[in-house]
Design an enzyme around this catalytic site. Structure first.
Site, PDB file in Angstrom:
ATOM      1  N   ASP A 103     -19.946 -19.739  54.761  1.00  0.00           N
ATOM      2  CA  ASP A 103     -19.763 -20.680  55.870  1.00  0.00           C
ATOM      3  C   ASP A 103     -19.011 -20.035  57.038  1.00  0.00           C
ATOM      4  O   ASP A 103     -18.321 -19.027  56.872  1.00  0.00           O
ATOM      5  CB  ASP A 103     -18.948 -21.890  55.396  1.00  0.00           C
ATOM      6  N   HIS A 158     -16.364 -17.599  52.895  1.00  0.00           N
ATOM      7  CA  HIS A 158     -16.318 -17.678  54.359  1.00  0.00           C
ATOM      8  C   HIS A 158     -16.389 -16.293  54.985  1.00  0.00           C
ATOM      9  O   HIS A 158     -15.448 -15.511  54.833  1.00  0.00           O
ATOM     10  CB  HIS A 158     -15.041 -18.415  54.794  1.00  0.00           C
TER      11      HIS A 158
HETATM   12 ZN    ZN Z   1     -16.662 -24.451  57.517  1.00  0.00          ZN
END
Ligand code: ZN
Length: 230
Positions: free
Chosen positions: A41, A192
């Protein structure tokens, strides 16, 4: 605890718990304990995504990237590279707000803005969505579905947006995979490669942790989340 507090607590859980299905069905992972979806993400991020793409290419693994629309606008070439390498690209909104607390018009703007950004670059329709912070409410999921997208959550999260180090990221991941396997489910891990605050977030620990997880779980079947579509 009063009834109102209990209800408010329940609503917060339904809105924020990654595995709650109360506010609508979301894709997490099927009962296939050998399946492993790596999802990333908050990218694209010029400081980490190219290195991550190298790691995935070496292992010949396809992953899923939930991109932030405003970063896609800033990094069209990197966005193209992600898709060209065979990874699945999903919508992670335009600016990464807490959707559960936004007006419907703002939610619509965030969803359609990111789709437009990604589709302008890739020339293909976006079919998967992940809510920032996992936060949603029925209106969000309904709009996501109306736009032809499937909402995706996760069942392992590693706190890798904080500087906890490679070992700590891997340790959390291993614990999560073991829990999923005990329950008979595949793993959908959220990592991430970017940071919502801006381009250039330091995410090399995430890249190194990914490399270690790929080695450790070489016997599992690494999939994009669209391998799980009902
Ligand atoms: Zn996010």
């Amino acid at each position: 605890m009063g009834l109102a507090t209990a209800l408010a607590g329940g609503a917060a859980w339904a809105a924020l718990s990654p595995e709650s299905q109360i506010f609508g069905k979301t894709l997490i992972a099927p009962p296939r304990p050998a399946d492993f979806a790596l999802t990333f993400d908050d990218g694209p991020n010029p400081k980490a995504t190219p290195r991550l793409l190298e790691v995935l290419a070496r292992a010949e693994i396809q992953a899923t990237f939930f991109l932030i629309g405003r970063f896609v606008r800033q990094c069209p070439e990197l966005t193209r590279q992600i898709a060209a390498a065979g990874h699945l690209v999903g919508n992670h909104t335009m600016t990464h707000p807490w959707l559960a607390w936004q007006s419907e018009s703002r939610i619509r703007e965030e969803l359609s803005g990111a789709n437009a950004a990604i589709e302008d670059v890739l020339g293909a329709q976006v079919r998967y969505f992940r809510a920032p912070h996992g936060a949603r409410r029925p209106a969000v999921l309904q709009m996501v579905r109306e736009m032809g997208m499937i909402p995706v959550q996760w069942n392992v999260i590693c706190n890798d947006w904080n500087p906890i180090g490679v070992d700590a990221i891997v340790k959390r991941a291993v614990r999560g995979v073991a829990r999923n396997q005990r329950r008979g489910f595949g793993t959908n891990i959220v990592l991430h490669d970017g940071g919502q605050a801006g381009l250039g977030a330091e995410r090399m620990d995430t890249v190194r942790a990914t490399e270690r997880l790929i080695e450790r779980y070489a016997g599992m079947r690494f999939v994009r989340v669209d391998a799980w579509e009902e």
